[in-house]
Design an enzyme around this catalytic site. Structure first.
Site, PDB file in Angstrom:
ATOM      1  N   HIS A 105      28.049 -13.153  51.050  1.00 14.16           N
ATOM      2  CA  HIS A 105      29.218 -13.299  52.130  1.00 14.16           C
ATOM      3  C   HIS A 105      30.392 -12.603  51.930  1.00 14.16           C
ATOM      4  O   HIS A 105      31.256 -13.328  51.211  1.00 14.16           O
ATOM      5  CB  HIS A 105      29.020 -14.718  52.753  1.00 14.16           C
ATOM      6  CG  HIS A 105      29.852 -14.716  54.050  1.00 14.16           C
ATOM      7  ND1 HIS A 105      30.168 -16.149  54.569  1.00 14.16           N
ATOM      8  CD2 HIS A 105      30.478 -14.115  54.840  1.00 14.16           C
ATOM      9  CE1 HIS A 105      30.854 -16.241  55.367  1.00 14.16           C
ATOM     10  NE2 HIS A 105      31.104 -14.992  55.743  1.00 14.16           N
ATOM     11  N   ASP A 117      26.864 -21.084  59.337  1.00 11.64           N
ATOM     12  CA  ASP A 117      27.872 -21.102  58.018  1.00 11.64           C
ATOM     13  C   ASP A 117      28.676 -22.137  58.303  1.00 11.64           C
ATOM     14  O   ASP A 117      29.940 -21.582  58.881  1.00 11.64           O
ATOM     15  CB  ASP A 117      28.039 -19.986  57.362  1.00 11.64           C
ATOM     16  CG  ASP A 117      28.640 -19.724  56.130  1.00 11.64           C
ATOM     17  OD1 ASP A 117      28.796 -21.051  55.511  1.00 11.64           O
ATOM     18  OD2 ASP A 117      29.102 -18.815  55.739  1.00 11.64           O
ATOM     19  N   ASP A 152      30.035 -16.643  48.418  1.00 20.84           N
ATOM     20  CA  ASP A 152      31.328 -16.405  49.289  1.00 20.84           C
ATOM     21  C   ASP A 152      32.235 -15.562  48.515  1.00 20.84           C
ATOM     22  O   ASP A 152      32.757 -16.276  47.628  1.00 20.84           O
ATOM     23  CB  ASP A 152      31.579 -17.774  49.677  1.00 20.84           C
ATOM     24  CG  ASP A 152      30.906 -18.583  50.797  1.00 20.84           C
ATOM     25  OD1 ASP A 152      30.382 -17.832  51.848  1.00 20.84           O
ATOM     26  OD2 ASP A 152      30.380 -19.669  50.451  1.00 20.84           O
ATOM     27  N   MET A 166      29.765 -18.244  62.091  1.00 20.03           N
ATOM     28  CA  MET A 166      30.756 -19.231  61.335  1.00 20.03           C
ATOM     29  C   MET A 166      31.044 -20.220  62.218  1.00 20.03           C
ATOM     30  O   MET A 166      31.520 -20.046  63.510  1.00 20.03           O
ATOM     31  CB  MET A 166      32.230 -18.315  61.101  1.00 20.03           C
ATOM     32  CG  MET A 166      31.742 -17.115  59.932  1.00 20.03           C
ATOM     33  SD  MET A 166      31.226 -17.787  58.407  1.00 20.03           S
ATOM     34  CE  MET A 166      32.188 -19.239  57.987  1.00 20.03           C
ATOM     35  N   SER A 213      25.539 -22.904  49.337  1.00 13.22           N
ATOM     36  CA  SER A 213      26.670 -22.150  48.975  1.00 13.22           C
ATOM     37  C   SER A 213      27.214 -22.676  47.548  1.00 13.22           C
ATOM     38  O   SER A 213      27.691 -23.702  47.692  1.00 13.22           O
ATOM     39  CB  SER A 213      27.703 -22.184  49.951  1.00 13.22           C
ATOM     40  OG  SER A 213      29.027 -21.736  49.758  1.00 13.22           O
ATOM     41  N   MET A 224      35.911 -13.934  48.639  1.00 10.30           N
ATOM     42  CA  MET A 224      37.125 -14.095  49.351  1.00 10.30           C
ATOM     43  C   MET A 224      38.069 -13.127  48.540  1.00 10.30           C
ATOM     44  O   MET A 224      38.295 -13.375  47.469  1.00 10.30           O
ATOM     45  CB  MET A 224      37.583 -15.587  49.664  1.00 10.30           C
ATOM     46  CG  MET A 224      36.238 -16.444  50.087  1.00 10.30           C
ATOM     47  SD  MET A 224      36.882 -18.223  50.100  1.00 10.30           S
ATOM     48  CE  MET A 224      35.421 -18.835  50.951  1.00 10.30           C
ATOM     49  N   HIS A 229      23.730 -18.647  48.674  1.00  7.66           N
ATOM     50  CA  HIS A 229      24.844 -18.164  49.534  1.00  7.66           C
ATOM     51  C   HIS A 229      25.927 -17.858  48.465  1.00  7.66           C
ATOM     52  O   HIS A 229      26.463 -18.887  47.910  1.00  7.66           O
ATOM     53  CB  HIS A 229      25.032 -18.981  50.581  1.00  7.66           C
ATOM     54  CG  HIS A 229      26.062 -18.518  51.659  1.00  7.66           C
ATOM     55  ND1 HIS A 229      25.654 -17.462  52.703  1.00  7.66           N
ATOM     56  CD2 HIS A 229      27.350 -18.764  51.837  1.00  7.66           C
ATOM     57  CE1 HIS A 229      26.622 -17.166  53.214  1.00  7.66           C
ATOM     58  NE2 HIS A 229      27.784 -17.947  52.682  1.00  7.66           N
ATOM     59  N   MET A 249      33.923 -12.111  52.764  1.00 13.89           N
ATOM     60  CA  MET A 249      34.907 -12.339  53.555  1.00 13.89           C
ATOM     61  C   MET A 249      36.442 -11.620  53.222  1.00 13.89           C
ATOM     62  O   MET A 249      37.454 -11.943  52.311  1.00 13.89           O
ATOM     63  CB  MET A 249      35.500 -13.896  53.662  1.00 13.89           C
ATOM     64  CG  MET A 249      34.315 -14.643  54.202  1.00 13.89           C
ATOM     65  SD  MET A 249      34.243 -16.319  54.007  1.00 13.89           S
ATOM     66  CE  MET A 249      33.242 -16.336  52.624  1.00 13.89           C
TER      67      MET A 249
HETATM   68  C1  DX5 Z   1      33.320 -20.669  54.186  1.00 18.62           C
HETATM   69  C2  DX5 Z   1      32.216 -20.297  53.516  1.00 18.62           C
HETATM   70  C3  DX5 Z   1      31.049 -21.162  53.569  1.00 18.62           C
HETATM   71  C4  DX5 Z   1      31.252 -22.470  52.949  1.00 18.62           C
HETATM   72  C5  DX5 Z   1      30.482 -23.515  53.350  1.00 18.62           C
HETATM   73  O1  DX5 Z   1      34.154 -19.686  54.219  1.00 18.62           O
HETATM   74  O2  DX5 Z   1      31.737 -19.134  54.154  1.00 18.62           O
HETATM   75  O3  DX5 Z   1      29.724 -20.471  53.123  1.00 18.62           O
HETATM   76  O4  DX5 Z   1      31.055 -22.181  51.445  1.00 18.62           O
HETATM   77  O5  DX5 Z   1      30.812 -24.741  52.971  1.00 18.62           O
HETATM   78  P1  DX5 Z   1      30.363 -26.165  53.641  1.00 18.62           P
HETATM   79  O6  DX5 Z   1      28.804 -26.112  53.866  1.00 18.62           O
HETATM   80  O7  DX5 Z   1      30.959 -27.166  52.690  1.00 18.62           O
HETATM   81  O8  DX5 Z   1      30.937 -26.188  54.970  1.00 18.62           O
HETATM   82 ZN    ZN Z   2      29.610 -18.387  53.533  1.00 16.27          ZN
END
Ligand code: DX5
Ligand code: ZN
Length: 215
Positions: free
Chosen positions: A65, A174, A34, A136, A7, A36, A32, A67
């Site tokens: 991903h 994740d 993320d 998650m 990620s 947000m 990956h 969010m």
């Molecule tokens: C959290 C993200 C994850 C996060 C994982 O909201 O969806 O993908 O970046 O990071 P680690 O592996 O550090 O928990």
């Molecule tokens: Zn993620």
């Protein structure tokens, strides 16, 4: 052998070019990414513009991903930016079936993510529409959090159901994935391991990716 999806949220954004090179040379299978929005989760990260840069930096699979609320408004932009797969949150989708169909209609993989409080059974009527389920194992919003133990059981439950239905849906886990829990997660049925801090905060990220791959 599990797919490893580092990620980039945990990367140093001043060194993204070097980190992309490292990932490209590594045994990482996916990037990956993320996204947000500060509404679905209490944090804001990045949008299609950055995905577009990653697309130019790699030929590897871009696992996006989302969010975010109202993902249907942005799915096309992420597709245009070069996503190979887009995952939306069950908790953010009032019409999840339609959301997944929208993603599939673009010719890319459709994923659904569930928060730690959402039971695996909530997916019963949607599994056939999903190419990937992201379980998650932390509350979404931040990297570097602790793995929530009961989510391991959710991986087992989901794997049982997917195998019983003879589906090829991938299970992604994740949040809080480490070298210590990776093999347990794979044994429980995970196909894809996302790892942020474990990779990017380690002394030798490339070696850590290889170690995850060897689990
Ligand atoms: C959290 C993200 C994850 C996060 C994982 O909201 O969806 O993908 O970046 O990071 P680690 O592996 O550090 O928990
Ligand atoms: Zn993620």
């Amino acid at each position: 052998m599990a797919l490893i999806a580092p990620s980039l949220l945990s990367a140093n954004f001043l060194h993204l070019e070097a980190d992309c090179r490292m990932l490209n040379e590594s045994q990482a299978d996916w990037y990956h990414l993320d996204v947000m929005d500060g509404r679905f989760v209490p944090n804001i990260s990045f949008g299609p513009m950055l995905i577009d840069f990653f697309r130019k930096a790699t030929t590897k699979y871009l696992d996006v991903h989302l969010m975010i609320e109202e993902p249907e408004k942005y799915v096309e932009a992420f597709h245009r930016a070069g996503a190979n797969g887009i995952t939306v949150h069950l908790e953010a989708c009032r019409h999840l079936h339609r959301n997944l169909q929208q993603i599939r209609s673009l010719g890319i993989k459709a994923g659904v993510a569930i928060n730690p409080h959402t039971p695996v059974d909530s997916l019963n009527d949607i599994l056939q529409e999903a190419d990937l389920v992201c379980i998650m194992s932390v509350n979404p919003g931040f990297g570097g959090q602790q793995f929530i133990p009961h989510t391991l059981e959710k991986v087992r439950q989901l794997r049982k159901r997917i195998d019983a239905l003879q589906l090829s849906t991938l299970i992604e886990i994740d949040g809080g994935v480490t070298l210590d829990n990776a093999s347990t997660l794979i044994e429980a049925g995970a196909h894809v391991l996302v790892a942020g801090n474990t990779v990017f905060k380690s002394a030798d990220p490339k070696a850590t990716i290889s170690a995850l791959k060897a689990c």
